[in-house]
Scaffold this active site. Structure first.
Site, PDB file in Angstrom:
ATOM      1  N   ASN A  10      26.277 -56.848 -45.525  1.00 35.99           N
ATOM      2  CA  ASN A  10      25.094 -56.954 -46.375  1.00 35.99           C
ATOM      3  C   ASN A  10      23.975 -57.617 -45.581  1.00 35.99           C
ATOM      4  OD1 ASN A  10      23.241 -57.298 -48.427  1.00 35.99           O
ATOM      5  ND2 ASN A  10      24.275 -59.072 -49.323  1.00 35.99           N
ATOM      6  N   LYS A  12      20.975 -58.084 -46.370  1.00 31.09           N
ATOM      7  CA  LYS A  12      19.942 -58.746 -47.191  1.00 31.09           C
ATOM      8  C   LYS A  12      18.554 -58.313 -46.699  1.00 31.09           C
ATOM      9  CE  LYS A  12      23.251 -62.457 -47.657  1.00 31.09           C
ATOM     10  NZ  LYS A  12      23.597 -63.617 -48.411  1.00 31.09           N
ATOM     11  N   HIS A  96      24.860 -58.311 -56.933  1.00 25.58           N
ATOM     12  CA  HIS A  96      25.001 -59.421 -55.969  1.00 25.58           C
ATOM     13  C   HIS A  96      24.458 -60.693 -56.616  1.00 25.58           C
ATOM     14  CE1 HIS A  96      24.442 -61.913 -52.421  1.00 25.58           C
ATOM     15  NE2 HIS A  96      25.295 -61.117 -51.811  1.00 25.58           N
ATOM     16  N   GLU A  98      22.684 -62.993 -55.530  1.00 29.33           N
ATOM     17  CA  GLU A  98      21.257 -63.257 -55.270  1.00 29.33           C
ATOM     18  C   GLU A  98      20.383 -62.440 -56.214  1.00 29.33           C
ATOM     19  OE1 GLU A  98      21.263 -62.563 -51.021  1.00 29.33           O
ATOM     20  OE2 GLU A  98      22.473 -64.366 -50.755  1.00 29.33           O
ATOM     21  N   GLU A 168      33.039 -62.844 -54.778  1.00 25.37           N
ATOM     22  CA  GLU A 168      32.186 -63.682 -53.934  1.00 25.37           C
ATOM     23  C   GLU A 168      31.884 -64.992 -54.653  1.00 25.37           C
ATOM     24  OE1 GLU A 168      29.867 -61.263 -50.889  1.00 25.37           O
ATOM     25  OE2 GLU A 168      28.665 -61.253 -52.688  1.00 25.37           O
ATOM     26  N   GLY A 174      26.589 -67.759 -47.845  1.00 24.41           N
ATOM     27  CA  GLY A 174      25.538 -68.277 -46.973  1.00 24.41           C
ATOM     28  C   GLY A 174      25.618 -69.780 -46.735  1.00 24.41           C
ATOM     29  N   SER A 213      30.748 -66.363 -46.499  1.00 27.81           N
ATOM     30  CA  SER A 213      30.897 -67.025 -45.196  1.00 27.81           C
ATOM     31  C   SER A 213      32.039 -66.490 -44.347  1.00 27.81           C
ATOM     32  CB  SER A 213      31.019 -68.545 -45.388  1.00 27.81           C
ATOM     33  OG  SER A 213      29.823 -69.057 -45.958  1.00 27.81           O
TER      34      SER A 213
HETATM   35  C1  PEP Z   1      26.827 -61.863 -49.072  1.00 25.09           C
HETATM   36  O1  PEP Z   1      25.631 -61.754 -48.864  1.00 25.09           O
HETATM   37  O2  PEP Z   1      27.374 -61.138 -49.904  1.00 25.09           O
HETATM   38  C2  PEP Z   1      27.575 -62.868 -48.329  1.00 25.09           C
HETATM   39  C3  PEP Z   1      28.861 -62.974 -48.550  1.00 25.09           C
HETATM   40  O3  PEP Z   1      26.875 -63.634 -47.419  1.00 25.09           O
HETATM   41  P1  PEP Z   1      27.520 -64.602 -46.294  1.00 25.09           P
HETATM   42  O4  PEP Z   1      28.592 -63.805 -45.592  1.00 25.09           O
HETATM   43  O5  PEP Z   1      26.372 -64.939 -45.402  1.00 25.09           O
HETATM   44  O6  PEP Z   1      28.094 -65.783 -47.003  1.00 25.09           O
END
Ligand code: PEP
Length: 255
Positions: A10, A12, A96, A98, A168, A174, A213
């Site tokens: 992803n 972003k 997601h 976000e 998630e 992040g 992460s």
């Molecule tokens: C994500 O954006 O879905 C995500 C898991 O980000 P990160 O791997 O940076 O934590």
């Protein structure tokens, strides 16, 4: 039964078209011989066409990061499923955290989007997960039950296994604070059981991903978990070498 893992990056709101082109030229040779794992890059809308063109005939699929549930309409700034299909996009990330937290995306809209994506021939990745407060309050399962049941509410039973579900935990996205293998396995197995409760047997087919992460250092352990069928990767997917390393870990952990 063995499920083919899916590793989706992803991006972003990162990478111009020129940056995306450089990235994909670095990624493709690194994953060219990686069999037994599905690989996807979830790019900004602006890079979709270029990435579809550059990955044609390769083992990398191109996904969008969001879409609107309506086919067309007065929705300034939005993009619809038919618009993505016209570009030959393979799938779309939906719900997601976000999008939910920063853009007020409601469960009801996410549920509609999942159905519309499937009907259009796009493979949805439905994102679910708890906040840190919810985990500390013992509310993780309640939150996951709500988001999975609502997100899949309109999906015909026989198509449930076409939706990949990304667990998630929001506190891990992040932040560099990855879930422990025990936490990831427990939640992924719970999500799978929720699908099984909707349609017996499909729980064995549905892909449950872990996201939060993931990086080349922790991927092997997470991707070897019995109920984790891949990863949704944010930050570590922005570098072709580290994303390829995570995809390799998924291939090695499958089965
Ligand atoms: C994500 O954006 O879905 C995500 C898991 O980000 P990160 O791997 O940076 O934590």
């Amino acid at each position: 039964m063995s499920r083919t893992p899916l590793v989706a990056g992803n991006w972003k709101m990162y990478k111009t078209v020129a940056e995306a082109e450089r990235y994909i030229q670095a990624l493709l040779p690194r994953v060219a011989s990686l069999e037994g794992v599905e690989i996807a890059v979830c790019t900004p809308f602006t890079a979709l066409q270029a990435m579809v063109d550059s990955t044609r005939g390769t083992r990398v699929g191109v996904y969008a990061q969001n879409m609107h549930e309506a086919a067309e309409g007065a929705f300034t700034g939005e993009v619809s499923a038919p618009m993505l299909v016209e570009l030959d996009v393979a799938g779309v990330v939906l719900g997601h955290s976000e999008r939910r937290q920063l853009f007020g995306e409601a469960d009801r809209a996410v549920a509609q989007k999942v159905l519309v994506a499937l009907q259009a021939g796009l493979r949805p990745i439905l994102c679910v997960g708890e906040t840190e407060e919810e985990r500390l309050a013992g509310d993780t399962e309640r939150k996951l039950r709500h988001q999975v049941q609502e997100g899949l509410e309109h999906v015909p039973q026989e198509r449930l296994s076409e939706v990949a579900i990304a667990y998630e935990p929001i506190w891990a996205i992040g932040t560099g604070r990855v879930a422990t293998p025990e936490q990831a396995q427990e939640a992924a197995s719970f999500v799978r059981a929720l699908v099984g409760a909707l349609h017996k047997g499909l729980d064995e087919q549905v892909k449950v991903l872990y996201g939060g992460s993931v990086n080349p250092g922790n991927a092997a352990e997470l991707l070897a978990l019995a109920d984790v069928d891949g990863a949704l990767v944010g930050g570590a997917s922005l570098d072709a070498e580290s994303f390829a390393a995570i995809a390799t870990a998924a291939r090695d952990g499958a089965g």
